[in-house]
Motif scaffolding. Structure first.
Motif, mmCIF file in Angstrom:
data_model
loop_
_atom_site.group_PDB
_atom_site.id
_atom_site.type_symbol
_atom_site.label_atom_id
_atom_site.label_comp_id
_atom_site.label_asym_id
_atom_site.label_seq_id
_atom_site.Cartn_x
_atom_site.Cartn_y
_atom_site.Cartn_z
ATOM 1 N N LYS A 37 0.687 -1.135 0.078
ATOM 2 C CA LYS A 37 -0.076 0.153 0.055
ATOM 3 C C LYS A 37 1.358 0.966 -0.414
ATOM 4 O O LYS A 37 0.766 2.024 -0.282
ATOM 5 C CB LYS A 37 -0.988 -0.022 1.291
ATOM 6 N N ILE A 38 2.418 1.081 1.249
ATOM 7 C CA ILE A 38 3.015 2.196 0.131
ATOM 8 C C ILE A 38 3.658 2.898 -0.739
ATOM 9 O O ILE A 38 3.584 4.232 -0.563
ATOM 10 C CB ILE A 38 4.104 2.265 1.569
ATOM 11 N N CYS A 75 -6.053 9.166 6.744
ATOM 12 C CA CYS A 75 -7.770 8.625 7.033
ATOM 13 C C CYS A 75 -7.933 7.888 6.886
ATOM 14 O O CYS A 75 -9.240 7.431 6.891
ATOM 15 C CB CYS A 75 -7.515 8.582 5.053
ATOM 16 N N HIS A 76 -7.007 7.185 7.932
ATOM 17 C CA HIS A 76 -7.820 5.440 8.704
ATOM 18 C C HIS A 76 -7.605 5.734 9.911
ATOM 19 O O HIS A 76 -7.908 4.974 10.777
ATOM 20 C CB HIS A 76 -6.733 4.953 7.927
ATOM 21 N N ILE A 113 -12.015 1.632 8.567
ATOM 22 C CA ILE A 113 -11.953 2.830 6.602
ATOM 23 C C ILE A 113 -13.602 3.765 7.276
ATOM 24 O O ILE A 113 -14.565 3.277 7.539
ATOM 25 C CB ILE A 113 -12.223 1.167 6.179
ATOM 26 N N LEU A 172 -15.761 11.918 4.312
ATOM 27 C CA LEU A 172 -13.555 11.778 3.999
ATOM 28 C C LEU A 172 -13.192 12.916 3.471
ATOM 29 O O LEU A 172 -12.820 13.098 3.818
ATOM 30 C CB LEU A 172 -13.800 10.224 4.013
ATOM 31 N N LYS A 186 -11.737 2.739 -10.471
ATOM 32 C CA LYS A 186 -12.222 1.925 -10.228
ATOM 33 C C LYS A 186 -12.004 0.862 -11.409
ATOM 34 O O LYS A 186 -12.675 1.407 -12.082
ATOM 35 C CB LYS A 186 -13.408 1.276 -9.130
HETATM 36 C C1 HEC Z 1 -7.301 9.445 1.254
HETATM 37 C C2 HEC Z 1 -6.951 8.915 1.888
HETATM 38 C C3 HEC Z 1 -6.590 6.879 1.939
HETATM 39 C C4 HEC Z 1 -5.242 7.370 2.278
HETATM 40 C C5 HEC Z 1 -4.046 8.269 2.011
HETATM 41 C C6 HEC Z 1 -4.786 6.565 2.522
HETATM 42 N N1 HEC Z 1 -5.629 5.396 2.508
HETATM 43 FE FE1 HEC Z 1 -6.085 3.296 2.699
HETATM 44 N N2 HEC Z 1 -8.307 2.924 2.362
HETATM 45 C C7 HEC Z 1 -8.873 4.491 1.822
HETATM 46 C C8 HEC Z 1 -10.434 4.273 1.668
HETATM 47 C C9 HEC Z 1 -11.213 5.332 1.414
HETATM 48 C C10 HEC Z 1 -10.752 2.433 1.517
HETATM 49 C C11 HEC Z 1 -11.749 1.773 1.790
HETATM 50 C C12 HEC Z 1 -11.427 1.685 0.128
HETATM 51 C C13 HEC Z 1 -12.912 1.197 -0.575
HETATM 52 O O1 HEC Z 1 -13.499 1.061 -0.846
HETATM 53 O O2 HEC Z 1 -12.336 1.211 -1.431
HETATM 54 C C14 HEC Z 1 -8.974 2.218 2.332
HETATM 55 C C15 HEC Z 1 -8.759 0.972 2.194
HETATM 56 C C16 HEC Z 1 -7.877 0.447 2.821
HETATM 57 C C17 HEC Z 1 -7.570 -0.739 2.941
HETATM 58 C C18 HEC Z 1 -8.070 -2.047 2.942
HETATM 59 C C19 HEC Z 1 -8.821 -2.641 1.580
HETATM 60 C C20 HEC Z 1 -7.663 -2.643 0.637
HETATM 61 O O3 HEC Z 1 -7.529 -1.695 -0.470
HETATM 62 O O4 HEC Z 1 -7.332 -3.629 0.527
HETATM 63 C C21 HEC Z 1 -6.204 -1.171 3.432
HETATM 64 C C22 HEC Z 1 -5.670 -2.187 3.781
HETATM 65 C C23 HEC Z 1 -5.588 0.229 3.282
HETATM 66 N N3 HEC Z 1 -6.543 1.097 3.227
HETATM 67 C C24 HEC Z 1 -4.509 1.097 4.116
HETATM 68 C C25 HEC Z 1 -3.614 2.035 3.738
HETATM 69 C C26 HEC Z 1 -2.414 2.096 3.676
HETATM 70 C C27 HEC Z 1 -1.357 1.148 4.227
HETATM 71 C C28 HEC Z 1 -2.141 3.632 3.931
HETATM 72 C C29 HEC Z 1 -1.005 4.756 2.992
HETATM 73 C C30 HEC Z 1 0.257 4.303 2.638
HETATM 74 C C31 HEC Z 1 -3.518 4.209 2.814
HETATM 75 N N4 HEC Z 1 -3.989 3.321 3.162
HETATM 76 C C32 HEC Z 1 -3.581 5.619 2.767
HETATM 77 C C33 HEC Z 1 -8.316 6.018 2.450
HETATM 78 C C34 HEC Z 1 -7.077 6.208 2.582
#
Ligand code: HEC
Ligand code: HEC
Ligand code: HEC
Ligand code: HEC
Length: 172
Positions: free
Chosen positions: A71-72, A88-89, A115, A121, A172
């Motif tokens: 993810k990073i 965001c989290h 989430i 958000l 998506k």
């Molecule tokens: C701008 C906002 C935002 C940032 C920045 C962000 N996320 Fe997310 N993340 C979300 C949202 C909203 C969802 C739900 C996405 C969906 O359902 O389509 C999500 C889903 C996820 C999930 C579970 C679903 C999946 O995609 O596997 C994980 C694990 C996750 N994020 C980890 C991270 C990590 C680790 C970081 C930092 C590198 C990060 N996120 C940065 C908003 C963010």
């Protein structure tokens, strides 16, 4: 003596009194640390006080990286490169909290991860507001337009994440 000197003597005298008083009142460790005379004025001894008094809550993406390296990398390559995961989290809403690993017990982490898939958000940062800058300085691409949306006009009634892939800032 020329009468013009009298006010001058008064002013110099006042300045001397003020400087003397200041010497006694201002603690000796009050200074502009690092030579930044605009923002750095503080009592250096205070730093230790605040460090002992407050535990850092946000740990930054380095902490999440231990387990979410993929993810990073994804986010680092996206429009959200500068936005921390925790931005965001971290959740305050009890319904949205919940992380499969107990970060509090295992790492002494103090915040709740979860989430939020709601428009709220994204609106926090993406709503068009009269006083928001129209441009921002990107780390790699120089000055770029900061593309804002009007939540009332931009696909109202649907969740942003139904169309947008938030980590890639693609679709998506
Ligand atoms: C701008 C906002 C935002 C940032 C920045 C962000 N996320 Fe997310 N993340 C979300 C949202 C909203 C969802 C739900 C996405 C969906 O359902 O389509 C999500 C889903 C996820 C999930 C579970 C679903 C999946 O995609 O596997 C994980 C694990 C996750 N994020 C980890 C991270 C990590 C680790 C970081 C930092 C590198 C990060 N996120 C940065 C908003 C963010
Ligand atoms: C010790 C390992 C570990 C650390 C540290 C960690 N996570 Fe996770 N996280 C996991 C595992 C395992 C899952 C479940 C599998 C998955 O979704 O990748 C998960 C799932 C998630 C989810 C999805 C939750 C859901 O409801 O589906 C999000 C969001 C998330 N992590 C964000 C973060 C953020 C943000 C950080 C940093 C503050 C972080 N995690 C730190 C191991 C970790
Ligand atoms: C903490 C602030 C923050 C949050 C919350 C946030 N974003 Fe962003 N977003 C940014 C910044 C900063 C940029 C980079 C500036 C830009 O590209 O306009 C960005 C860029 C984007 C882009 C790329 C825009 C472009 O012009 O290429 C999309 C799409 C996007 N975000 C969608 C979302 C969605 C969907 C959500 C909610 C799930 C969300 N963002 C939540 C701050 C945020
Ligand atoms: C029905 C699908 C859909 C939904 C829901 C949606 N968007 Fe979009 N969004 C798009 C499409 C398609 C574009 C690119 C064309 C355009 O600019 O309208 C876009 C563009 C954007 C851009 C880039 C603007 C630009 O000028 O390049 C941002 C930022 C954005 N959306 C944020 C959001 C946010 C925040 C939400 C939720 C409040 C949201 N979107 C909801 C489909 C959607």
């Amino acid at each position: 003596m020329n009468h013009a000197w009298r006010p001058l003597i008064l002013i110099v005298g006042l300045a001397a009194v003020l400087l003397t008083v200041r010497m006694f009142l201002v603690p000796s460790d009050f200074m502009a640390k690092n030579g930044d005379y605009k923002y750095q004025w503080h009592r250096v001894g205070n730093e230790k006080f605040w460090r002992d008094e407050f535990t850092v809550k946000h740990k930054g993406r380095e902490f999440c990286k231990q387990c979410h390296e993929d993810k990073i990398e994804l986010v680092a390559d996206s429009g959200h490169a500068r936005v921390q995961c925790e931005n965001c989290h971290v959740m305050f809403n009890p319904e949205k909290k919940g992380h499969p690993v107990d970060l509090k017990a295992d790492f002494g982490y103090l915040l709740d991860i979860g989430i939020d898939r709601s428009r709220e958000l994204c609106k926090r940062c993406h709503s068009k507001l009269p006083y928001r800058p129209k441009e921002f300085t990107s780390l790699t691409k120089g000055i770029k337009p900061f593309n804002m949306i009007d939540p009332q006009e931009h696909n109202p009634g649907e969740e942003c994440v139904d169309c947008h892939d938030v980590h890639r800032t693609g679709f998506k």
